[in-house]
Structures are given as C-alpha cells and as structure tokens.
Motif scaffolding. Structure first.
Motif, mmCIF file in Angstrom:
data_model
loop_
_atom_site.group_PDB
_atom_site.id
_atom_site.type_symbol
_atom_site.label_atom_id
_atom_site.label_comp_id
_atom_site.label_asym_id
_atom_site.label_seq_id
_atom_site.Cartn_x
_atom_site.Cartn_y
_atom_site.Cartn_z
ATOM 1 N N ILE A 410 0.948 -0.614 0.030
ATOM 2 C CA ILE A 410 -0.339 0.258 0.381
ATOM 3 C C ILE A 410 0.363 1.459 0.539
ATOM 4 O O ILE A 410 0.284 2.327 -0.837
ATOM 5 N N HIS A 411 2.048 1.247 0.653
ATOM 6 C CA HIS A 411 2.934 2.555 0.818
ATOM 7 C C HIS A 411 3.312 2.743 -0.595
ATOM 8 O O HIS A 411 3.769 3.807 -0.687
ATOM 9 N N GLN A 412 3.306 2.095 -1.396
ATOM 10 C CA GLN A 412 4.229 1.985 -2.738
ATOM 11 C C GLN A 412 3.023 2.022 -3.613
ATOM 12 O O GLN A 412 3.308 2.984 -4.721
ATOM 13 N N ALA A 413 2.336 1.257 -3.538
ATOM 14 C CA ALA A 413 1.031 1.362 -4.768
ATOM 15 C C ALA A 413 0.388 3.256 -4.458
ATOM 16 O O ALA A 413 0.226 3.512 -4.823
ATOM 17 N N VAL A 414 -0.172 3.357 -2.967
ATOM 18 C CA VAL A 414 -0.917 4.273 -2.763
ATOM 19 C C VAL A 414 -0.668 5.628 -2.350
ATOM 20 O O VAL A 414 -0.282 6.806 -2.528
ATOM 21 N N THR A 415 0.400 5.093 -0.604
ATOM 22 C CA THR A 415 0.523 6.115 -0.499
ATOM 23 C C THR A 415 1.548 7.054 -0.839
ATOM 24 O O THR A 415 1.658 8.229 -1.089
ATOM 25 N N HIS A 416 2.836 6.403 -1.132
ATOM 26 C CA HIS A 416 3.620 7.241 -2.468
ATOM 27 C C HIS A 416 3.606 7.412 -3.676
ATOM 28 O O HIS A 416 3.595 8.296 -3.852
ATOM 29 N N LEU A 417 3.313 6.566 -4.560
ATOM 30 C CA LEU A 417 2.769 6.855 -5.815
ATOM 31 C C LEU A 417 1.689 7.292 -6.382
ATOM 32 O O LEU A 417 1.555 8.569 -6.721
ATOM 33 N N LEU A 418 0.532 6.937 -5.724
ATOM 34 C CA LEU A 418 -0.814 7.511 -6.066
ATOM 35 C C LEU A 418 -0.193 8.938 -5.421
ATOM 36 O O LEU A 418 -1.193 9.957 -6.534
ATOM 37 N N ARG A 419 -0.779 9.259 -4.025
ATOM 38 C CA ARG A 419 -0.500 10.478 -3.568
ATOM 39 C C ARG A 419 0.263 11.167 -3.912
ATOM 40 O O ARG A 419 0.327 12.418 -2.781
ATOM 41 N N GLN A 486 -5.746 1.954 -8.635
ATOM 42 C CA GLN A 486 -7.201 2.414 -9.236
ATOM 43 C C GLN A 486 -8.422 2.548 -8.443
ATOM 44 O O GLN A 486 -9.707 2.920 -8.378
ATOM 45 N N HIS A 487 -8.262 0.744 -7.060
ATOM 46 C CA HIS A 487 -9.271 1.208 -5.851
ATOM 47 C C HIS A 487 -9.522 2.543 -5.481
ATOM 48 O O HIS A 487 -9.955 2.308 -4.574
ATOM 49 N N ALA A 488 -8.488 2.931 -5.168
ATOM 50 C CA ALA A 488 -7.842 4.239 -4.510
ATOM 51 C C ALA A 488 -8.056 4.950 -4.733
ATOM 52 O O ALA A 488 -8.536 6.229 -4.530
ATOM 53 N N MET A 489 -8.253 5.812 -5.736
ATOM 54 C CA MET A 489 -8.639 6.338 -6.543
ATOM 55 C C MET A 489 -10.614 6.761 -6.407
ATOM 56 O O MET A 489 -10.904 8.016 -6.138
ATOM 57 N N LYS A 490 -11.078 5.572 -5.889
ATOM 58 C CA LYS A 490 -12.782 6.004 -5.927
ATOM 59 C C LYS A 490 -12.729 6.352 -4.373
ATOM 60 O O LYS A 490 -13.546 6.891 -3.657
ATOM 61 N N ASP A 491 -12.059 6.041 -3.720
ATOM 62 C CA ASP A 491 -11.531 7.123 -2.145
ATOM 63 C C ASP A 491 -10.750 7.908 -1.827
ATOM 64 O O ASP A 491 -10.834 8.388 -0.846
ATOM 65 N N LEU A 492 -10.356 8.674 -3.412
ATOM 66 C CA LEU A 492 -9.044 9.737 -2.614
ATOM 67 C C LEU A 492 -9.829 11.515 -2.536
ATOM 68 O O LEU A 492 -11.207 11.349 -3.479
ATOM 69 N N THR A 493 -9.608 11.962 -1.670
ATOM 70 C CA THR A 493 -10.538 13.271 -1.530
ATOM 71 C C THR A 493 -9.461 14.536 -1.111
ATOM 72 O O THR A 493 -8.398 13.934 -0.864
ATOM 73 N N GLY A 565 -7.032 14.939 -13.173
ATOM 74 C CA GLY A 565 -6.545 14.489 -12.251
ATOM 75 C C GLY A 565 -7.957 13.270 -11.283
ATOM 76 O O GLY A 565 -7.488 12.658 -10.929
ATOM 77 N N LEU A 566 -8.786 13.729 -10.942
ATOM 78 C CA LEU A 566 -9.954 13.558 -10.384
ATOM 79 C C LEU A 566 -10.664 12.984 -10.891
ATOM 80 O O LEU A 566 -12.335 12.718 -10.767
ATOM 81 N N ARG A 567 -10.987 12.921 -12.238
ATOM 82 C CA ARG A 567 -11.868 12.356 -13.405
ATOM 83 C C ARG A 567 -12.789 12.638 -13.331
ATOM 84 O O ARG A 567 -14.184 12.093 -13.129
ATOM 85 N N ALA A 568 -13.128 14.259 -12.624
ATOM 86 C CA ALA A 568 -14.384 14.200 -12.150
ATOM 87 C C ALA A 568 -15.329 14.550 -10.950
ATOM 88 O O ALA A 568 -16.763 14.105 -11.446
ATOM 89 N N ASP A 569 -14.818 13.685 -10.312
ATOM 90 C CA ASP A 569 -15.706 12.668 -9.619
ATOM 91 C C ASP A 569 -15.860 13.600 -8.487
ATOM 92 O O ASP A 569 -15.188 13.986 -7.080
ATOM 93 N N ASN A 570 -17.467 13.956 -8.443
ATOM 94 C CA ASN A 570 -17.611 15.380 -7.411
ATOM 95 C C ASN A 570 -17.650 14.809 -5.724
ATOM 96 O O ASN A 570 -17.669 15.905 -4.985
ATOM 97 N N SER A 571 -17.926 13.104 -5.355
ATOM 98 C CA SER A 571 -17.650 13.071 -3.857
ATOM 99 C C SER A 571 -16.123 12.636 -3.497
ATOM 100 O O SER A 571 -16.020 12.754 -2.456
ATOM 101 N N SER A 572 -15.147 13.409 -4.986
ATOM 102 C CA SER A 572 -13.362 13.652 -4.277
ATOM 103 C C SER A 572 -13.597 15.055 -2.463
ATOM 104 O O SER A 572 -12.667 14.541 -2.048
ATOM 105 N N GLY A 573 -14.343 15.812 -3.264
ATOM 106 C CA GLY A 573 -14.985 17.457 -2.649
ATOM 107 C C GLY A 573 -14.036 17.768 -3.092
ATOM 108 O O GLY A 573 -13.463 18.453 -2.822
ATOM 109 N N PHE A 574 -12.735 17.036 -4.067
ATOM 110 C CA PHE A 574 -11.788 18.289 -4.726
ATOM 111 C C PHE A 574 -12.509 19.827 -5.319
ATOM 112 O O PHE A 574 -13.242 19.663 -6.426
ATOM 113 N N PRO A 575 -12.232 20.832 -5.386
ATOM 114 C CA PRO A 575 -12.805 21.591 -5.865
ATOM 115 C C PRO A 575 -12.959 22.020 -7.738
ATOM 116 O O PRO A 575 -11.460 22.081 -7.624
#
Length: 722
Positions: A410-419, A486-493, A565-575
C-alpha cells in the motif's frame, strides 16, 4: 559562439534570416510564431538612436551553453528593435555559467519594452541553450529583468515578458493579453493529457522520456546522479553475486545479513537488532515509511472478532478492551484495499501471495503503540485465526511480517505513487497548460513541480510498467499495483490531502495521546510554514475574493486538475473552482506540501525501514498460515523473498532514498521567477520559519536513539523528483 564567421545582423545569407516558425518545426511546437501586429518589421531609422545594454545569463547545468546563433529583438509599445545577433567577436560567449553583456542599438524610440524575442539558429549542428534570464538597461531609467529558465532547442524562437507577475486583470494592453493567450495555446499543444491506465489520474502524453517537452526533462546532472546511486549500491552491498539467485531461499536471518556490508546506516542497523520486538513494530506505524495507515478505533468491526479474553494480558490499565476503546487507547490498521488484489504471477517459477490483514494496536501506559491482535484475512473463520502476542514466537512473528509486507504494498502503490507522484504530476501538467509564465501562481508553483513529470515518465518506462521493477520485486506487481491505484482513486478526497484535516479524520491529532508521533508534529509545523508563505504571496496579488473569482486562468487550472486528476469525481470533494482567497491559499498550500513534505516523509526513509528484508518483505512466497502452531523458521524463510528478489529490492530502496547533489530543498528558489521585493521578503520570512523548525527538530533528535528527520525542512526537496 559564432564569431568564426562574424556575421552581421540582418545579413546572414542562408543562416536563419527569417524568424523560426512552429509550422516548419513540428518537433518543437512551443516555438513562438511571429504574430501580426507584434512588430514583425523594425521601424525605419530616425533621429532617436538609442543604445540598450543587454545582459544574458546562461544556465549552470551540464551542456547548457551553445555555439549556435542567438538573436534578440526588443518589442516595445511603439515598435521594435532590429533582430540583433548576440555575439562578441573573439570571445567564447553564451557558455555554461556565463553572464554576457551586449550593446543593442535601436534606431528609433520603441517606447516601453513589453517583451523580448530570443531566437536560436543552427551554426554547425543544433546545439541547445539554457537561458536563465536577460536584463535590459535602457539609456535612461531602470533595468528590466526577464526571467527565462528555459531550454531553447533547434531553430526556435521564444517571447519573454519581464519578471513582474501579473494577473489577467492586470493586463489592459491587447498585445499583452494576446501574448498570454498564445503562450497557453502553445503549451497546450505539447502538454497533452493521456490516460496511462483506466481509472488513474491522467498523465503526460509521452511514452518515453525523450518525448517530453525539453523544459521538463531531467538535466544531465540528475541523470548521472541517479545512475551513479544505483551502481553504487550494487557495488557497495556486494549484491552482484546474488542478483540472479531467484528461487534460492535464505537459510536464516543471519544469512540475510550477507547483503548488508559496505554501507553504514544507523536506523537500519538499529532495526536489524530490534525488528522482532513489538515496540519497534508499533513505532513504524508512527514514524516509518507509511505513517498514514492507522487510525483510532471507535468500534471493533464485525469482521475482526477480537474478544477481551484474547487480549487482556496485553492491556496494562486494568480496563477491558471495550473500556480501552472508549478511553481512546485502541487503534486499527485495516488493509482491506488489498482484499481481492491478484498476486504477482509474472514468474511461473515462483508463486507469490498477497493478503489483506487487520491489525489492532494498543497505546500502552508508556504511550507507545504495540500490536495486540492480527487477523491475516478480511473474513473471519476457523481457517483465519486471530494471532496474538501470547502465541508461539514464530506464529506471532510471521503474522507481523505479513502486516509489514501488506503495508509495503500500500505504501508503494497508494501512499507514495498515487498520493504524491501521480497527483503532483497532475498539478504540474495543469499548471503548464493553464497558467502563463507571467502569472504569479505559475511563478509560485513551478519550483514545486521540478522534474516531477520526468520522474513519473521514467517510472512508467522502467518501474511500474509491464516487466518493470515492480513486477520483478513486489507481490503486488504484475498488475496488482494498478488495481490498488484504481481502487484507491475511488476513496481519494480533497480533505485527506489537507494535512491538519487528514490527521483529524484519522483521530490521531492528540499530542497527549500519541506523544511520539513525530511525523505528525513535524509535518504540521511545515504545513503551517507553507500556509504562511502562500498566504503572504497570494495577498500581494489578490486584493479581494472578486480578484480570485475573475481570474479565468486560475479557474481553468483548477478545472483541469478536477477533470483530469480526479476524473471529475464530485464525491472527492476536490474543488472545480475557487471563490475566496482563504480557499485558494489552502489549495496552493496543499499542492506545495504534497510535493515537498509529504513526499519526503514517505520516500526518503525507504532504505532505513525497508532494507532489512524480514522487517518489510516486498513479497511473500508462502500463503498466510490458516492455523496456529504450524510456523517454524524454515516456513518463515520459505515465505520471505528469495535471494535475487531481495537484492533487487535492496538496490531499489537505496537508489530511491538518495538525495541528489543538486537537490533544492524547501524554500530554496535559485531561479528568480519573482522580481518583486514583497515576494522576496515573503521568501526570506519563509526560510527563517523553516530554519527555526529545523532547529527545533535537531534539538529533539539529538538525544534520540531513533531520530526522526524525514519531515525536517533541510531534508525536504521542493518537488517530487525521485
């Protein structure tokens, strides 16, 4: 330079007598075309001959000088100068580190200089040039500085405005407005979005590094440093003899120590001695490479049926488990995102395994986190026992190793790579596409995306691609890492990127409860320092909220980030847009903090905490045990990575943990994009604040067995560049 032929301006037969045109040089679409109405011809000679002093600074990078012809044209409000060759006869000018001065004769008064035009034409063969800045001193009045900080390649022409930062509303002249528009048009042609994998944040449209725009490619110093670091670790750790020993297990833990010679590292050596102890296991949740995974447990999940009887011997306050939860002393690390991720199957000779454990952590009476229960799969059942500290030594040890291996994936793929990597690339691409060089936010952000697009492109070439290093080393390779992103993107806020809010969301903000959470304490100080700096800069240019709302370039930047970046995902809360100065400063702080402090905190400790293979196995070659009492040393060694994978892993974490010789740390801005004194004062204030944070951290660390410095400003690079 080109003094051998000593050509005269305007009389270079066959040597690029016409300004470069992007239509005839498709490989360089950032070439600036000559525009109608922008002084395509110099004025006729008149009685007001003027001599301007032009100073040109060449870059410090390797191969930044040039022997090609460089021409300069001054464009003013009333006309423009002749196209003048910058050349001093019998002098080798425009070389690396050089600052050269020239006299430029203007036959008529051209009015206020609005921008200048630099053009490069081939001498013998194309010789690219890196221009840092140009200063222009008129016969009377103040000098103007024109920051450039760009590579000029092939037969290429660029137009540069002076260094004063301007919002769109500050440009009233139509010529200036058109310059902004044309610059963004050119940039959008070369900074194109591309979907590298479905569901990922979009990235740059370039398959290999050489396809990138020249200004975001690595300089040669960076390329040489990275290659040197990797070759150094292979030699210093004597890994060559093990590199091809796949499917060959280590015999015991002392056998693994064979690859730890030649490089001294205080933390990794301490870890080797104490890694089996529960306090060291718990400490890494606080201050290891992935200090973001655990959170306060307010209620045990039904899928993790830990009872008071199971853990009562681990509880020190004479409270039941339920009472300890109510007191806020229980924390949870749930690796549920790994559930269902396919394990690496790229090597048919080695079966690899993944699991999705759940770990219960106890904040003991010494205010230290220790593990008290581990379940290695998500679904409870008779073949998924809950392992406890009271179990046999090897049962408990292997359970902890499984948690650490899962944590590493998770560190490599999500915490480090994605985030950090992928999201910072989004900010960088959107910045180049939507903010012209004259915009204050371009000047603010550009140091914090330095080399980010380049390092991510290199990662897609060699690290996370098919048959890349991820596939060779990690149990989540072979596509599992793609699934994780891909799955972490669904919970990215958005909230999770704003550090103070992220800490509160996880329930770990209390310094009284977790006094040894140095990552939190240091990173909060850095967040506040960045926020103060950003606030100072933003307030210089935006006088009120309306100025924010009417900045169409800023709004386009934020929309680009949201859509791509957020693929127009309103649930992300990104303005998708911003309407207030306060929200803008928070957003910009989030960008800079993520690229600098957050990346440093999760990247540069990789060798310290991940080099000792038993502590952080990058893959597991046996399935998690389905019953207690079956684990022995042989099973553990057969579970750990083989000798070959261990060595590849060790080389990777060493190379990724090294600072570069030309590293620019937080607050270091040698490229002077800003020329205004109030901004320079804000920078100096920022550096002073960072120096005080560094002093406080050094004072705390001096008596610690395990010093924490990954979020210390003097070890935080400005950008994601490794």
């Amino acid at each position: 330079s080109a003094e051998q032929q000593n050509p005269q301006p305007g009389s270079l037969s066959g040597l690029c007598t016409q300004p470069a045109n992007p239509d005839t040089a498709p490989t360089h679409p950032d070439t600036a075309p000559t525009q109608p109405g922008l002084c395509t011809h110099p004025p006729s000679p008149g009685a007001h001959t003027m001599i301007y002093t032009v100073t040109v600074a060449t870059g410090h990078q390797l191969f930044s000088g040039t022997d090609d012809y460089i021409f300069l044209t001054l464009v003013g409000s009333e006309g423009c100068s002749e196209r003048t060759l910058l050349d001093k006869p019998l002098y080798d000018d425009l070389e690396r580190n050089a600052v050269d001065s020239y006299s430029v004769t203007v036959l008529n008064d051209i009015g206020e200089i609005m921008f200048m035009r630099l053009e490069k034409c081939k001498y013998l063969s194309h010789d690219e040039w890196y221009c840092r800045y140009v200063t222009i001193k008129p016969p009377t009045g103040e000098s103007k500085v024109f920051p450039c900080y760009r590579w000029i390649t092939d037969d290429m022409e660029i137009e540069i405005r002076d260094g004063k930062a301007r919002l769109p509303l500050d440009d009233h002249n139509e010529v200036a407005k058109q310059h902004r528009y044309r610059e963004l048009q050119r940039r959008q042609k070369i900074f194109r979005w591309k979907e590298w994998q479905p569901g990922f944040p979009h990235s740059i449209d370039a398959n290999v590094s050489k396809d990138l725009p020249r200004d975001v490619q690595f300089d040669m110093t960076k390329v040489v440093d990275f290659a040197y670091n990797y070759s150094k670790v292979i030699g210093n750790l004597y890994l060559n003899k093990f590199m091809d020993m796949f499917q060959t297990s280590w015999s015991d833990f002392s056998d693994v120590e064979q690859i730890f010679v030649g490089i001294s590292n205080t933390i990794s050596e301490y870890l080797m001695q104490h890694w089996q102890e529960d306090f060291m296991f718990g400490y890494q949740f606080l201050n290891g490479t992935n200090p973001v995974i655990f959170e306060k447990c307010n209620k045990l999940p039904a899928k993790f049926p830990v009872t008071n009887e199971m853990v009562e011997t681990s509880l020190e306050r004479k409270l039941t488990l339920e009472e300890e939860i109510k007191e806020g002393n229980i924390y949870l690390a749930d690796y549920k995102i790994l559930d269902g991720v396919p394990a690496n199957a790229t090597d048919p000779s080695t079966i690899q395994y993944l699991s999705a454990p759940i770990c219960l952590l106890y904040n003991n009476s010494m205010k230290k986190l220790v593990p008290i229960a581990i379940q290695l799969k998500q679904e409870p059942g008779p073949e998924n026992p809950i392992f406890l500290p009271t179990d046999t030594k090897y049962d408990w040890l292997l359970a902890k190793m499984w948690v650490k291996s899962s944590d590493y994936q998770i560190h490599q793929a999500v915490t480090h790579l994605l985030r950090t990597h992928l999201i910072s690339e989004v900010f960088g691409i959107a910045m180049y596409r939507q903010l012209p060089a004259v915009h204050p936010l371009f000047k603010l952000l550009v140091p914090h995306v330095r080399f980010t697009i380049a390092i991510n492109t290199k990662a897609r070439e060699e690290l996370i691609c098919d048959c890349g290093l991820f596939d060779k080393i990690n149990s989540s390779g072979g596509g599992g890492h793609v699934y994780l992103v891909q799955h972490a993107m669904k919970d990215l806020t958005y909230q999770s990127f704003c550090f103070p809010e992220a800490i509160k969301m996880r329930g770990v903000e209390s310094r009284e409860s977790l006094p040894y959470y140095h990552y939190r304490d240091d990173a909060l100080k850095v967040w506040d320092a960045v926020l103060g700096f950003v606030t100072d800069v933003v307030n210089i240019y935006y006088i009120d909220d309306e100025a924010v709302q009417t900045d169409n370039e800023l709004q386009a930047f934020m929309e680009d980030v949201f859509i791509h970046g957020l693929r127009a995902d309103n649930s992300s809360g990104f303005p998708e847009s911003v309407t207030t100065i306060q929200r803008l400063t928070e957003y910009l702080t989030m960008i800079i903090f993520t690229a600098s402090c957050q990346h440093a905190a999760v990247n540069f400790g990789q060798y310290d905490w991940c080099s000792w293979i038993p502590n952080t196995p990058p893959t597991m070659r046996c399935p998690p045990p389905s019953e207690k009492g079956t684990v022995d040393m042989q099973y553990i060694m057969e579970s750990l990575p083989d000798r070959g994978r261990s060595c590849w892993h060790l080389g990777a974490v060493w190379a990724l943990s090294q600072y570069q010789d030309n590293e620019l740390y937080l607050g270091m801005y040698p490229d002077e994009y800003f020329i205004e004194q109030p901004v320079k004062e804000a920078m100096e204030k920022f550096r002073t604040n960072l120096q005080e944070i560094t002093r406080l951290i050094a004072e705390r660390n001096k008596d610690m067995e395990l010093p924490y410095y990954y979020a210390c400003p003097d070890r935080i690079p400005n950008s994601v560049a490794v």
